[in-house]
Scaffold this motif. Structure first.
Motif, PDB file in Angstrom:
ATOM      1  N   SER A  11       0.854  -1.194   0.000  1.00  0.00           N
ATOM      2  CA  SER A  11       0.000   0.000   0.000  1.00  0.00           C
ATOM      3  C   SER A  11       0.884   1.236   0.000  1.00  0.00           C
ATOM      4  N   CYS A  12       0.402   2.299  -0.645  1.00  0.00           N
ATOM      5  CA  CYS A  12       1.164   3.554  -0.728  1.00  0.00           C
ATOM      6  C   CYS A  12       0.240   4.742  -0.498  1.00  0.00           C
ATOM      7  N   GLN A  13       0.800   5.790   0.078  1.00  0.00           N
ATOM      8  CA  GLN A  13       0.084   7.049   0.257  1.00  0.00           C
ATOM      9  C   GLN A  13       1.015   8.200  -0.098  1.00  0.00           C
ATOM     10  N   ILE A  14       0.443   9.229  -0.726  1.00  0.00           N
ATOM     11  CA  ILE A  14       1.211  10.431  -1.056  1.00  0.00           C
ATOM     12  C   ILE A  14       0.681  11.576  -0.203  1.00  0.00           C
ATOM     13  N   ASP A  15       1.579  12.421   0.304  1.00  0.00           N
ATOM     14  CA  ASP A  15       1.144  13.461   1.245  1.00  0.00           C
ATOM     15  C   ASP A  15       0.460  14.637   0.561  1.00  0.00           C
ATOM     16  N   PHE A  19       0.395  19.424  -6.265  1.00  0.00           N
ATOM     17  CA  PHE A  19       1.503  20.281  -5.838  1.00  0.00           C
ATOM     18  C   PHE A  19       2.142  20.935  -7.058  1.00  0.00           C
ATOM     19  N   TYR A  20       2.866  22.039  -6.812  1.00  0.00           N
ATOM     20  CA  TYR A  20       3.486  22.795  -7.901  1.00  0.00           C
ATOM     21  C   TYR A  20       4.775  22.119  -8.369  1.00  0.00           C
ATOM     22  N   SER A  21       5.173  22.446  -9.586  1.00  0.00           N
ATOM     23  CA  SER A  21       6.345  21.810 -10.195  1.00  0.00           C
ATOM     24  C   SER A  21       7.640  22.136  -9.449  1.00  0.00           C
ATOM     25  N   TYR A  22       7.654  23.206  -8.654  1.00  0.00           N
ATOM     26  CA  TYR A  22       8.855  23.538  -7.881  1.00  0.00           C
ATOM     27  C   TYR A  22       8.857  22.851  -6.508  1.00  0.00           C
ATOM     28  N   GLU A  23       7.784  22.111  -6.196  1.00  0.00           N
ATOM     29  CA  GLU A  23       7.679  21.436  -4.906  1.00  0.00           C
ATOM     30  C   GLU A  23       8.004  19.950  -5.037  1.00  0.00           C
ATOM     31  N   THR A  24       8.129  19.303  -3.888  1.00  0.00           N
ATOM     32  CA  THR A  24       8.264  17.848  -3.851  1.00  0.00           C
ATOM     33  C   THR A  24       7.147  17.274  -2.981  1.00  0.00           C
ATOM     34  N   ALA A  25       6.813  16.023  -3.245  1.00  0.00           N
ATOM     35  CA  ALA A  25       5.821  15.316  -2.434  1.00  0.00           C
ATOM     36  C   ALA A  25       6.480  14.076  -1.838  1.00  0.00           C
ATOM     37  N   LEU A  26       5.917  13.601  -0.739  1.00  0.00           N
ATOM     38  CA  LEU A  26       6.447  12.419  -0.056  1.00  0.00           C
ATOM     39  C   LEU A  26       5.494  11.243  -0.246  1.00  0.00           C
ATOM     40  N   VAL A  27       6.036  10.136  -0.730  1.00  0.00           N
ATOM     41  CA  VAL A  27       5.261   8.902  -0.875  1.00  0.00           C
ATOM     42  C   VAL A  27       5.743   7.900   0.171  1.00  0.00           C
ATOM     43  N   LYS A  28       4.803   7.378   0.952  1.00  0.00           N
ATOM     44  CA  LYS A  28       5.113   6.356   1.953  1.00  0.00           C
ATOM     45  C   LYS A  28       4.470   5.041   1.531  1.00  0.00           C
ATOM     46  N   CYS A  29       5.296   4.015   1.392  1.00  0.00           N
ATOM     47  CA  CYS A  29       4.802   2.701   0.982  1.00  0.00           C
ATOM     48  C   CYS A  29       5.102   1.663   2.066  1.00  0.00           C
ATOM     49  N   ASN A  64      10.100   5.149   2.108  1.00  0.00           N
ATOM     50  CA  ASN A  64       9.736   6.538   1.813  1.00  0.00           C
ATOM     51  C   ASN A  64      10.445   7.004   0.543  1.00  0.00           C
ATOM     52  N   TYR A  65       9.705   7.747  -0.277  1.00  0.00           N
ATOM     53  CA  TYR A  65      10.259   8.230  -1.539  1.00  0.00           C
ATOM     54  C   TYR A  65       9.868   9.696  -1.745  1.00  0.00           C
ATOM     55  N   THR A  66      10.747  10.412  -2.424  1.00  0.00           N
ATOM     56  CA  THR A  66      10.478  11.810  -2.770  1.00  0.00           C
ATOM     57  C   THR A  66      10.077  11.905  -4.235  1.00  0.00           C
ATOM     58  N   VAL A  67       8.962  12.583  -4.471  1.00  0.00           N
ATOM     59  CA  VAL A  67       8.484  12.795  -5.844  1.00  0.00           C
ATOM     60  C   VAL A  67       8.808  14.220  -6.250  1.00  0.00           C
ATOM     61  N   ILE A  92       0.326   5.260  -8.043  1.00  0.00           N
ATOM     62  CA  ILE A  92       0.050   6.463  -7.253  1.00  0.00           C
ATOM     63  C   ILE A  92      -0.186   7.619  -8.217  1.00  0.00           C
ATOM     64  N   GLU A  93      -1.384   8.190  -8.176  1.00  0.00           N
ATOM     65  CA  GLU A  93      -1.732   9.297  -9.067  1.00  0.00           C
ATOM     66  C   GLU A  93      -1.696  10.627  -8.314  1.00  0.00           C
ATOM     67  N   TYR A  94      -1.285  11.676  -9.026  1.00  0.00           N
ATOM     68  CA  TYR A  94      -1.229  13.017  -8.446  1.00  0.00           C
ATOM     69  C   TYR A  94      -1.179  14.028  -9.589  1.00  0.00           C
ATOM     70  N   THR A  95      -1.407  15.273  -9.253  1.00  0.00           N
ATOM     71  CA  THR A  95      -1.407  16.342 -10.252  1.00  0.00           C
ATOM     72  C   THR A  95      -0.292  17.333  -9.947  1.00  0.00           C
ATOM     73  N   VAL A  96       0.527  17.604 -10.951  1.00  0.00           N
ATOM     74  CA  VAL A  96       1.589  18.610 -10.823  1.00  0.00           C
ATOM     75  C   VAL A  96       1.109  19.899 -11.488  1.00  0.00           C
ATOM     76  N   LEU A  97       1.103  20.979 -10.719  1.00  0.00           N
ATOM     77  CA  LEU A  97       0.651  22.280 -11.218  1.00  0.00           C
ATOM     78  C   LEU A  97       1.832  23.076 -11.765  1.00  0.00           C
ATOM     79  N   ASP A  98       1.619  23.739 -12.898  1.00  0.00           N
ATOM     80  CA  ASP A  98       2.649  24.652 -13.394  1.00  0.00           C
ATOM     81  C   ASP A  98       2.599  25.956 -12.602  1.00  0.00           C
ATOM     82  N   LYS A  99       3.666  26.722 -12.686  1.00  0.00           N
ATOM     83  CA  LYS A  99       3.687  28.015 -12.010  1.00  0.00           C
ATOM     84  C   LYS A  99       2.695  28.950 -12.700  1.00  0.00           C
TER      85      LYS A  99
END
Length: 224
Positions: A11-15, A19-29, A64-67, A92-99
């Motif tokens: 199982s995996c979860q993303i925090d 998030f914006y393209s200049y940010e990072t997200a954390l995935v915990k599996c 733990n992984y950094t996206v 794991i699906e997510y949306t990356v926003l442009d600036k």
């Protein structure tokens, strides 16, 4: 006779789902051995980042992984666990926003005006990003003249039209500055600006005296 089973639960979860393209997200599996035999030489991969592990009966391991994605849009990452006996994957699906981005286009203004003229200037603010600029402040500066518009959200292009008088300019060349300040959803600030020029011509001696007075009045009004 005992039946041996080899199975793994993942199982995996993303925090942050967005998030914006200049940010990072954390995935915990998390992986868990739900069989009744030790799982050896498990190849655990998140995208191209891989590691090897063994997993005892009912044992759990956390990863733990950094996206970090510079490309905007709907994205998908894959977490895989595999050896010769088991194979599982989770998407794991997510949306990356442009600036957010606003551009100043289609500035329309006369090259020359006279003291008695009434004239218009206009410009188009174009939304150049998929993400929506927020807390937009648009200011037109010219000598002692200043006009500001505020917009909470900027979901689409917008045209601005301003009526002006020749008598409120100064003799000869007048520089106009358009300054646009805005933020993204995190409160990060952005700014863009453009300028243009209008020439006040054929000024008589009397008009020249009146221009000095008019500029003084505009200056005093700006202090109030």
């Amino acid at each position: 006779e005992k039946v041996y089973s080899k199975d793994v639960e993942i199982s995996c979860q993303i925090d942050q789902k967005e998030f914006y393209s200049y940010e990072t997200a954390l995935v915990k599996c998390k992986i868990k051995n739900i069989g009744n035999t030790v799982l050896k030489n498990l190849n655990v991969c998140f995208e191209s980042e891989c590691s090897k592990t063994n997993l005892g009966i009912v044992q759990e391991n956390n990863f733990n992984y950094t996206v970090e994605k510079p490309v905007a849009g709907i994205q998908e990452s894959i977490f895989k666990v595999k050896n010769i006996d088991v194979s599982k994957a989770e998407y794991i699906e997510y949306t990356v926003l442009d600036k957010p981005e606003i551009k100043i286009n289609e500035i329309e203004a006369p090259n020359e005006v006279e003291y008695i003229d009434q004239f218009k200037i206009s410009f188009l603010l174009s939304k150049e990003s998929n993400s929506i600029p927020e807390n937009v402040e648009v200011t037109l500066f010219q000598n002692n003249f200043e006009k500001t518009w505020t917009v909470k959200e900027f979901p689409e292009d917008r045209k601005f039209v301003i009526n002006l008088l020749g008598k409120n300019l100064k003799k000869n060349v007048n520089e106009f500055n358009i300054v646009v300040k805005y933020e993204d959803g995190n409160g990060k600030s952005y700014e863009t600006q453009e300028n243009f020029f209008i020439n006040l011509t054929n000024v008589t001696l009397i008009q020249n005296v009146l221009l000095v007075f008019n500029q003084f009045v505009l200056f005093v009004d700006g202090l109030v």
